[in-house]
Design a protein around this motif. Sequence first.
Motif, PDB file in Angstrom:
ATOM      1  N   GLY A 205       0.838  -1.193   0.000  1.00  0.00           N
ATOM      2  CA  GLY A 205       0.000   0.000   0.000  1.00  0.00           C
ATOM      3  C   GLY A 205       0.869   1.237   0.000  1.00  0.00           C
ATOM      4  O   GLY A 205       0.844   2.054   0.913  1.00  0.00           O
ATOM      5  N   ASP A 206       1.653   1.359  -1.069  1.00  0.00           N
ATOM      6  CA  ASP A 206       2.600   2.469  -1.183  1.00  0.00           C
ATOM      7  C   ASP A 206       2.997   2.592  -2.648  1.00  0.00           C
ATOM      8  O   ASP A 206       3.447   1.614  -3.247  1.00  0.00           O
ATOM      9  CB  ASP A 206       3.834   2.182  -0.324  1.00  0.00           C
ATOM     10  CG  ASP A 206       4.721   3.408  -0.214  1.00  0.00           C
ATOM     11  OD1 ASP A 206       4.709   4.058   0.842  1.00  0.00           O
ATOM     12  OD2 ASP A 206       5.401   3.733  -1.207  1.00  0.00           O
ATOM     13  N   SER A 207       2.840   3.771  -3.200  1.00  0.00           N
ATOM     14  CA  SER A 207       3.021   3.917  -4.651  1.00  0.00           C
ATOM     15  C   SER A 207       4.460   3.656  -5.097  1.00  0.00           C
ATOM     16  O   SER A 207       4.690   3.295  -6.248  1.00  0.00           O
ATOM     17  CB  SER A 207       2.570   5.300  -5.106  1.00  0.00           C
ATOM     18  OG  SER A 207       3.316   6.296  -4.459  1.00  0.00           O
TER      19      SER A 207
ATOM     20  N   ALA B 125       4.171  -3.587  -7.422  1.00  0.00           N
ATOM     21  CA  ALA B 125       3.276  -2.464  -7.691  1.00  0.00           C
ATOM     22  C   ALA B 125       2.630  -1.928  -6.427  1.00  0.00           C
ATOM     23  O   ALA B 125       2.262  -2.681  -5.525  1.00  0.00           O
ATOM     24  CB  ALA B 125       2.197  -2.901  -8.678  1.00  0.00           C
ATOM     25  N   GLY B 126       2.472  -0.619  -6.406  1.00  0.00           N
ATOM     26  CA  GLY B 126       1.733   0.034  -5.337  1.00  0.00           C
ATOM     27  C   GLY B 126       0.257  -0.193  -5.550  1.00  0.00           C
ATOM     28  O   GLY B 126      -0.223  -0.236  -6.676  1.00  0.00           O
ATOM     29  N   ILE B 127      -0.479  -0.352  -4.451  1.00  0.00           N
ATOM     30  CA  ILE B 127      -1.928  -0.560  -4.513  1.00  0.00           C
ATOM     31  C   ILE B 127      -2.542   0.154  -3.320  1.00  0.00           C
ATOM     32  O   ILE B 127      -1.834   0.638  -2.450  1.00  0.00           O
ATOM     33  CB  ILE B 127      -2.284  -2.076  -4.503  1.00  0.00           C
ATOM     34  CG1 ILE B 127      -1.423  -2.846  -3.503  1.00  0.00           C
ATOM     35  CG2 ILE B 127      -2.088  -2.706  -5.876  1.00  0.00           C
ATOM     36  CD1 ILE B 127      -1.817  -2.787  -2.109  1.00  0.00           C
TER      37      ILE B 127
ATOM     38  N   PHE C  58      -4.685  -7.177 -11.621  1.00  0.00           N
ATOM     39  CA  PHE C  58      -4.011  -6.162 -12.439  1.00  0.00           C
ATOM     40  C   PHE C  58      -4.484  -6.299 -13.878  1.00  0.00           C
ATOM     41  O   PHE C  58      -4.651  -7.420 -14.363  1.00  0.00           O
ATOM     42  CB  PHE C  58      -2.487  -6.359 -12.424  1.00  0.00           C
ATOM     43  CG  PHE C  58      -1.854  -5.963 -11.128  1.00  0.00           C
ATOM     44  CD1 PHE C  58      -1.572  -4.634 -10.867  1.00  0.00           C
ATOM     45  CD2 PHE C  58      -1.559  -6.909 -10.170  1.00  0.00           C
ATOM     46  CE1 PHE C  58      -0.990  -4.266  -9.659  1.00  0.00           C
ATOM     47  CE2 PHE C  58      -0.983  -6.551  -8.960  1.00  0.00           C
ATOM     48  CZ  PHE C  58      -0.694  -5.224  -8.705  1.00  0.00           C
TER      49      PHE C  58
ATOM     50  N   ILE D  58       6.629   5.384 -11.091  1.00  0.00           N
ATOM     51  CA  ILE D  58       5.267   5.826 -10.753  1.00  0.00           C
ATOM     52  C   ILE D  58       5.070   7.315 -11.080  1.00  0.00           C
ATOM     53  O   ILE D  58       3.956   7.745 -11.359  1.00  0.00           O
ATOM     54  CB  ILE D  58       4.953   5.552  -9.262  1.00  0.00           C
ATOM     55  CG1 ILE D  58       3.511   5.941  -8.876  1.00  0.00           C
ATOM     56  CG2 ILE D  58       5.901   6.273  -8.336  1.00  0.00           C
ATOM     57  CD1 ILE D  58       2.432   5.090  -9.417  1.00  0.00           C
TER      58      ILE D  58
ATOM     59  N   GLY E 120       3.713   4.922 -14.249  1.00  0.00           N
ATOM     60  CA  GLY E 120       4.008   3.508 -14.491  1.00  0.00           C
ATOM     61  C   GLY E 120       3.604   2.588 -13.347  1.00  0.00           C
ATOM     62  O   GLY E 120       3.682   2.973 -12.177  1.00  0.00           O
ATOM     63  N   THR E 121       3.192   1.360 -13.708  1.00  0.00           N
ATOM     64  CA  THR E 121       2.806   0.383 -12.696  1.00  0.00           C
ATOM     65  C   THR E 121       4.043  -0.106 -11.952  1.00  0.00           C
ATOM     66  O   THR E 121       4.040  -0.212 -10.732  1.00  0.00           O
ATOM     67  CB  THR E 121       2.092  -0.818 -13.358  1.00  0.00           C
ATOM     68  OG1 THR E 121       0.991  -0.303 -14.106  1.00  0.00           O
ATOM     69  CG2 THR E 121       1.591  -1.809 -12.342  1.00  0.00           C
TER      70      THR E 121
END
Lengths: 174, 430
Positions: free
Chosen positions: B120-122, B135-137, B153, B217, B221-222
Amino acid sequence: MKEFNGKVLFLNRSDINTDEIIPAKYLTEITKEALKSFLLEDLTLEGFDPKRDVAEKKVVVTRANFGCGSSREHAPWALEVNGINLVIAENFARIFRQNMYNCGMIACELPEKTVDDLFKEFAGKETELATDLSRNVFVFKSGASTKEVPFSISGFDKALVEAGGWVEYADAKY
Amino acid sequence: MGKTTAQKIFDAHRIDTLEGGTSVLRLDAVFCHEITTPIAINDLAARGKDRVFDPDRIKAVIDHVTPAKDSKTAEQGRIMREWARRHKIKDFFDIGRNGVCHALFPEKGFVRPGYTVIMGDSHTCTHGAFCAFAAGIGTTDLEVGILKGICTFKEPKTIKVTVKGKLPGGVYAKDVILTIIRQLTVNGATDKVIEFTGPAVDAMSMESRMTLCNMAIEAGGTTGICYPDMTTVEYLWPFIKDGFKDKKAALEAYSQWKADPDAVYEKTIELDASGMEPVVTFGYKPDQVKTVKEMEGTMVDQVYLGSCTNGRIEDLRIAASVVKGHKIADAVRAVVSPATPLIFDMALKEGLIQIFMDAGFCVTNPTCGACLGMSNGVLANGEVCASTTNRNFNGRMGKGGMVHLMSPASAAATAIKGTITNSSLYKGRK
């Protein structure tokens, strides 16, 4: 399922980031409700006053790359606790878009030209929107003028909206 | 038809394909910190689902505000701590052992080529430096990741960025990524993966590759991705040595994740490293980039050295080599935050901390605090900060503050001069 109808807030800028939607200093809150009065507090937009302009709004219409930056789901939550469950934009940052559907909210992309027309026709006026999820149509109304705008939503995104989010869906299925 | 790295990782982890082309992926690691995880923990408990899919694949840290600055941040820490204990999450890094997540977790060997990682962090995209899909979510995805070890995704398209040539002196990974973001723009890579390749990337250390991938990011970008090579294997060797007969065997196994030569890309970009200059951001978007030369003379109030972008030992070594023998300008305050306890310890033993302190820097414990304006270096209204962090958004480091992103070398030189300046002015000169 959440409500996707009501007064529209037009934010005429691209690249509105999640720090602007809800500043990091409020990330120490551990309830969604606590975020309510800080929505869009740091938005850089001429003439915009969050206290005055957010009140009673239920839908946001904006330009490109809405929700870029931090992954914080506090951004959709700050909208949600203000009763805003629908954001319409040219496009979204990936994480923000996914967070919206994960919460059973809608982040709907419309072509640049359509968004531009909406701004020309309705921005600056008291505008109401009604969402017809059975026909995938938004109905914008301001005074005597009415405009129907079709939209698309994938079957999975719609399932999330109907299920009220991803947690229950995922736990039941996988 | 060949595959990109992301396609290979997706194919190896896909457990379902949903209508609309969304893939459900099995996760190798779920990382957690105290800003986005406590609400997930509380929500799972409220739903009667206070479970974890695998305590060994969950890694958790308190890093954003540490030590706690007030009752609210103390409460976030308490929720994390109790949850980690309750579920026997052994890789939980509490105060004293904690550092900035994207510096700490690689250092612990938690990321391997071919892994799927969410947090949970970009800036989770940092871990793509190890050829992982990282990937951040948001918090809901984190919740499901914790509960089920899966995440959805959209199949990402890939942009291939080739950096040819050799970086000139005074130009670093930070300058390279800012130059790339200027070209891609802030949403040029949205829903896409960026593969970084070419001789200039091959020549980079893992630390520099992490700097590169960290800011993917900022172009939307993912994740960023670097291919595995002997540099990757050397970095990981202490953690993987029991699994392979030698380094060559490890490299051979990891090379399966490298994109095929005939992979299909959304777009390919070529840049020449040898023509690059030190750069810095202006304005409030990370694609607003000028050369340091163009911005020379801009006054700053604070200099910040640290973060998941540039708080690693290599960054501190570079900055210290510029600072050595100098004092920071009278009108400037400078803060350095080594990103992990190990980095702090190395900097101490190598004498870097002494160099910073002699120059007038404040040395803080490892934390994300200042980067997002939460603690340990928040700006006042109207103040300007030369920073090695990753975001120059309006208000990012404090309401009304202006942030100029730059490399550790440029930031160190700026601390000495008091205005934005090129590191070549000071490096190696007393």
